[in-house]
Design a protein around this motif. Structure first.
Motif, PDB file in Angstrom:
ATOM      1  N   TYR A  19       0.692  -1.018   0.333  1.00  0.00           N
ATOM      2  CA  TYR A  19      -0.142  -0.220  -0.010  1.00  0.00           C
ATOM      3  C   TYR A  19       1.195   1.179   0.233  1.00  0.00           C
ATOM      4  CZ  TYR A  19       0.515  -0.407   4.841  1.00  0.00           C
ATOM      5  OH  TYR A  19       1.412  -0.786   6.193  1.00  0.00           O
ATOM      6  N   ALA A  20       0.306   2.465  -0.440  1.00  0.00           N
ATOM      7  CA  ALA A  20       1.225   3.566  -0.580  1.00  0.00           C
ATOM      8  C   ALA A  20       1.180   3.960   0.953  1.00  0.00           C
ATOM      9  CB  ALA A  20       0.427   5.195  -1.340  1.00  0.00           C
ATOM     10  N   ASP A  21       2.888   4.492   1.270  1.00  0.00           N
ATOM     11  CA  ASP A  21       2.830   5.084   2.139  1.00  0.00           C
ATOM     12  C   ASP A  21       1.966   6.556   3.154  1.00  0.00           C
ATOM     13  OD1 ASP A  21       4.542   5.793   4.158  1.00  0.00           O
ATOM     14  OD2 ASP A  21       6.888   5.496   3.760  1.00  0.00           O
ATOM     15  N   ARG A  22       0.956   6.407   2.973  1.00  0.00           N
ATOM     16  CA  ARG A  22       0.687   7.079   4.106  1.00  0.00           C
ATOM     17  C   ARG A  22       0.573   7.508   5.493  1.00  0.00           C
ATOM     18  NH1 ARG A  22      -4.524   6.793   0.533  1.00  0.00           N
ATOM     19  NH2 ARG A  22      -4.508   4.543   0.508  1.00  0.00           N
ATOM     20  N   SER A  23       0.737   9.122   5.885  1.00  0.00           N
ATOM     21  CA  SER A  23       1.198   9.113   7.350  1.00  0.00           C
ATOM     22  C   SER A  23      -0.451   8.563   7.870  1.00  0.00           C
ATOM     23  CB  SER A  23       1.024  10.350   7.253  1.00  0.00           C
ATOM     24  OG  SER A  23       2.512  11.015   6.878  1.00  0.00           O
ATOM     25  N   TYR A  24      -1.384   8.881   7.208  1.00  0.00           N
ATOM     26  CA  TYR A  24      -2.689   8.501   8.106  1.00  0.00           C
ATOM     27  C   TYR A  24      -3.704   7.559   6.914  1.00  0.00           C
ATOM     28  CZ  TYR A  24      -1.485  12.693  10.773  1.00  0.00           C
ATOM     29  OH  TYR A  24      -1.123  13.111  11.530  1.00  0.00           O
ATOM     30  N   LEU A  25      -3.555   6.320   6.843  1.00  0.00           N
ATOM     31  CA  LEU A  25      -4.076   5.211   6.575  1.00  0.00           C
ATOM     32  C   LEU A  25      -5.794   5.612   6.825  1.00  0.00           C
ATOM     33  CD1 LEU A  25      -2.453   1.667   6.387  1.00  0.00           C
ATOM     34  CD2 LEU A  25      -2.880   3.293   4.641  1.00  0.00           C
ATOM     35  N   PRO A  26      -6.936   5.666   5.211  1.00  0.00           N
ATOM     36  CA  PRO A  26      -8.038   5.712   6.082  1.00  0.00           C
ATOM     37  C   PRO A  26      -8.244   4.152   6.626  1.00  0.00           C
ATOM     38  CG  PRO A  26      -7.675   5.820   3.624  1.00  0.00           C
ATOM     39  CD  PRO A  26      -6.220   5.419   4.032  1.00  0.00           C
ATOM     40  N   ALA A  27      -9.566   4.819   7.451  1.00  0.00           N
ATOM     41  CA  ALA A  27      -9.979   3.410   8.218  1.00  0.00           C
ATOM     42  C   ALA A  27     -10.436   2.373   7.302  1.00  0.00           C
ATOM     43  CB  ALA A  27     -11.299   3.669   9.194  1.00  0.00           C
ATOM     44  N   LYS A  28     -11.151   2.255   6.113  1.00  0.00           N
ATOM     45  CA  LYS A  28     -11.211   1.160   5.528  1.00  0.00           C
ATOM     46  C   LYS A  28      -9.991   0.398   5.065  1.00  0.00           C
ATOM     47  CE  LYS A  28     -10.928   4.011   1.008  1.00  0.00           C
ATOM     48  NZ  LYS A  28     -11.702   4.611  -0.165  1.00  0.00           N
ATOM     49  N   VAL A  29      -8.921   1.294   5.147  1.00  0.00           N
ATOM     50  CA  VAL A  29      -7.407  -0.018   4.434  1.00  0.00           C
ATOM     51  C   VAL A  29      -7.215  -0.445   5.950  1.00  0.00           C
ATOM     52  CG1 VAL A  29      -5.465   0.290   3.414  1.00  0.00           C
ATOM     53  CG2 VAL A  29      -6.800   1.831   3.005  1.00  0.00           C
ATOM     54  N   ARG A  30      -6.783   0.735   6.767  1.00  0.00           N
ATOM     55  CA  ARG A  30      -6.567   0.466   8.091  1.00  0.00           C
ATOM     56  C   ARG A  30      -7.395  -0.885   8.648  1.00  0.00           C
ATOM     57  NH1 ARG A  30      -6.739   4.570  10.572  1.00  0.00           N
ATOM     58  NH2 ARG A  30      -8.798   3.642  12.117  1.00  0.00           N
ATOM     59  N   SER A  31      -8.387  -1.142   8.407  1.00  0.00           N
ATOM     60  CA  SER A  31      -9.103  -2.278   9.157  1.00  0.00           C
ATOM     61  C   SER A  31      -9.177  -3.486   8.506  1.00  0.00           C
ATOM     62  CB  SER A  31     -10.401  -1.934   9.605  1.00  0.00           C
ATOM     63  OG  SER A  31     -11.302  -1.416   7.904  1.00  0.00           O
ATOM     64  N   PHE A  32      -9.140  -2.914   7.168  1.00  0.00           N
ATOM     65  CA  PHE A  32      -9.145  -4.737   6.073  1.00  0.00           C
ATOM     66  C   PHE A  32      -7.182  -5.048   6.354  1.00  0.00           C
ATOM     67  CE2 PHE A  32      -8.975  -7.077   2.561  1.00  0.00           C
ATOM     68  CZ  PHE A  32     -10.361  -7.779   2.415  1.00  0.00           C
ATOM     69  N   LEU A  33      -6.585  -4.248   6.221  1.00  0.00           N
ATOM     70  CA  LEU A  33      -5.524  -4.946   7.109  1.00  0.00           C
ATOM     71  C   LEU A  33      -5.267  -5.365   8.191  1.00  0.00           C
ATOM     72  CD1 LEU A  33      -2.759  -2.119   5.898  1.00  0.00           C
ATOM     73  CD2 LEU A  33      -2.793  -4.297   4.866  1.00  0.00           C
ATOM     74  N   ASP A  34      -6.009  -5.383   9.000  1.00  0.00           N
ATOM     75  CA  ASP A  34      -5.691  -5.873  10.475  1.00  0.00           C
ATOM     76  C   ASP A  34      -6.346  -7.133   9.928  1.00  0.00           C
ATOM     77  OD1 ASP A  34      -4.237  -3.263  11.487  1.00  0.00           O
ATOM     78  OD2 ASP A  34      -5.815  -2.130  12.510  1.00  0.00           O
ATOM     79  N   PHE A  35      -7.678  -7.013   9.598  1.00  0.00           N
ATOM     80  CA  PHE A  35      -8.713  -8.738   9.587  1.00  0.00           C
ATOM     81  C   PHE A  35      -7.717  -9.192   8.612  1.00  0.00           C
ATOM     82  CE2 PHE A  35     -12.466 -10.248   8.025  1.00  0.00           C
ATOM     83  CZ  PHE A  35     -12.758 -10.866   8.992  1.00  0.00           C
ATOM     84  N   LEU A  36      -6.476  -9.032   7.581  1.00  0.00           N
ATOM     85  CA  LEU A  36      -6.631 -10.034   7.262  1.00  0.00           C
ATOM     86  C   LEU A  36      -5.822 -10.646   7.818  1.00  0.00           C
ATOM     87  CD1 LEU A  36      -5.916  -7.978   3.591  1.00  0.00           C
ATOM     88  CD2 LEU A  36      -7.434 -10.047   4.121  1.00  0.00           C
ATOM     89  N   ALA A  37      -4.674  -9.810   9.299  1.00  0.00           N
ATOM     90  CA  ALA A  37      -3.701 -10.194   9.465  1.00  0.00           C
ATOM     91  C   ALA A  37      -4.173 -10.904  10.804  1.00  0.00           C
ATOM     92  CB  ALA A  37      -2.482  -8.876   9.634  1.00  0.00           C
TER      93      ALA A  37
END
Length: 298
Positions: free
Chosen positions: A270-288
């Motif tokens: 994913y793009a190196d952004r200081s503030y990941l949108p919640a949709k990206v952050r939460s899906f990443l956490d779900f996959l992990a």
């Protein structure tokens, strides 16, 4: 001076008709509140408020100016509130790019389970496995088993993917069913670009031995490799996830299943952004998480 803040101070003073009330509500000193109003008046070159020791009123120029400015300030506040909500609560369209072999019930179940918990997130999936420019194409997340990172991208390891050497029964009837890896030297290989583009496969872990196949078909698309293997064209090294049903139905056979064939990390890019949108952050956490990719790949 912060012009946007000055505009908000001006609008508030005009509404409440009091510098002291606005100063208290916005955490400013009365003198600073007055300076903000003066800043805007100097900027537009007109007196916008009449003020004396007892009251504050809006001038004709001020009324005209505020009729234009207030909708802009309200729109900006709404936009900021929406961005804050998006940052805190998963919502919006999540664009994903992933290998074709993830088109299976296990990954569909992951999507369904995530959506149950996050009903305001929708998915836009690209399963072509092609090389993409994530930033230019607006892709939020790419799942890859091998990926050379472009500048500005970062990777997060999610799970380990086990590959298996397979071939069609009809092909093995002609070629013979290998009893050792020595019998695979120069054997016809349907080579997955990400694992064995040159036909060379290492088995037995990091201290293992290389086998040099003869790559007669090379592709980054696992689907065509799998179909060519079923058609009896040669050996293929494919993810276990992709071959389970074909092995169960007898369309493919596992070759030397006791061998420690390659294992690769599937990564989220994913793009190196200081503030990941919640949709990206939460899906990443779900996959992990415990019900994510690692559980599905077992």
């Amino acid at each position: 001076m912060d012009t946007l803040l000055s505009l908000r101070v001006l609008s508030a003073v005009a509404e409440h008709k009091s510098f002291s009330v606005v100063a208290d509500r916005m955490g400013l000193s009365p003198a600073m509140t007055s300076k903000h109003v003066q800043h805007i008046e100097a900027h537009v070159g007109a007196r916008l408020l009449n003020r004396n020791s007892r009251n504050v009123s809006v001038t004709e120029a001020g009324a005209q100016y505020l009729r234009t400015v207030r909708p802009l300030l309200e729109g900006l506040s709404e936009a900021e509130a929406q961005l804050t909500a998006d940052a805190l609560s998963p919502r919006g369209r999540l664009r994903l790019s992933m290998p074709g072999w993830m088109e299976n019930p296990a990954f569909a179940n992951i999507l369904a389970a995530y959506h149950d918990q996050n009903p305001h997130v929708t998915f836009d999936l690209d399963l072509s496995g092609r090389k993409i420019n994530m930033v230019e194409e607006g892709v939020d997340l790419a799942l890859r088993v091998a990926f050379k990172l472009d500048e500005g991208l970062i990777a997060r390891k999610l799970a380990e993917v086990t590959f298996q050497l397979v071939a069609a029964p009809a092909f093995l009837d002609r070629f013979g069913r290998p009893q050792s890896v020595d019998e695979l030297d120069d054997a016809p290989m349907l080579a997955y670009t990400q694992v064995a583009a040159d036909g060379r496969v290492k088995f037995g872990g990091s201290d293992g031995v290389d086998i040099k196949f003869n790559p007669i078909l090379v592709s980054g698309n696992e689907g065509i490799l799998q179909q060519a293997a079923i058609a009896g064209m040669g050996f293929a090294m494919l993810p276990n996830w992709a071959t389970q049903s074909d092995l169960a139905e007898g369309k493919l056979e596992a070759v030397l299943p006791e061998i420690a064939w390659p294992k690769l990390q599937i990564q989220a890019i994913y793009a190196d952004r200081s503030y990941l949108p919640a949709k990206v952050r939460s899906f990443l956490d779900f996959l992990a998480g415990p019900n994510g990719l690692s559980a599905a790949l077992k």
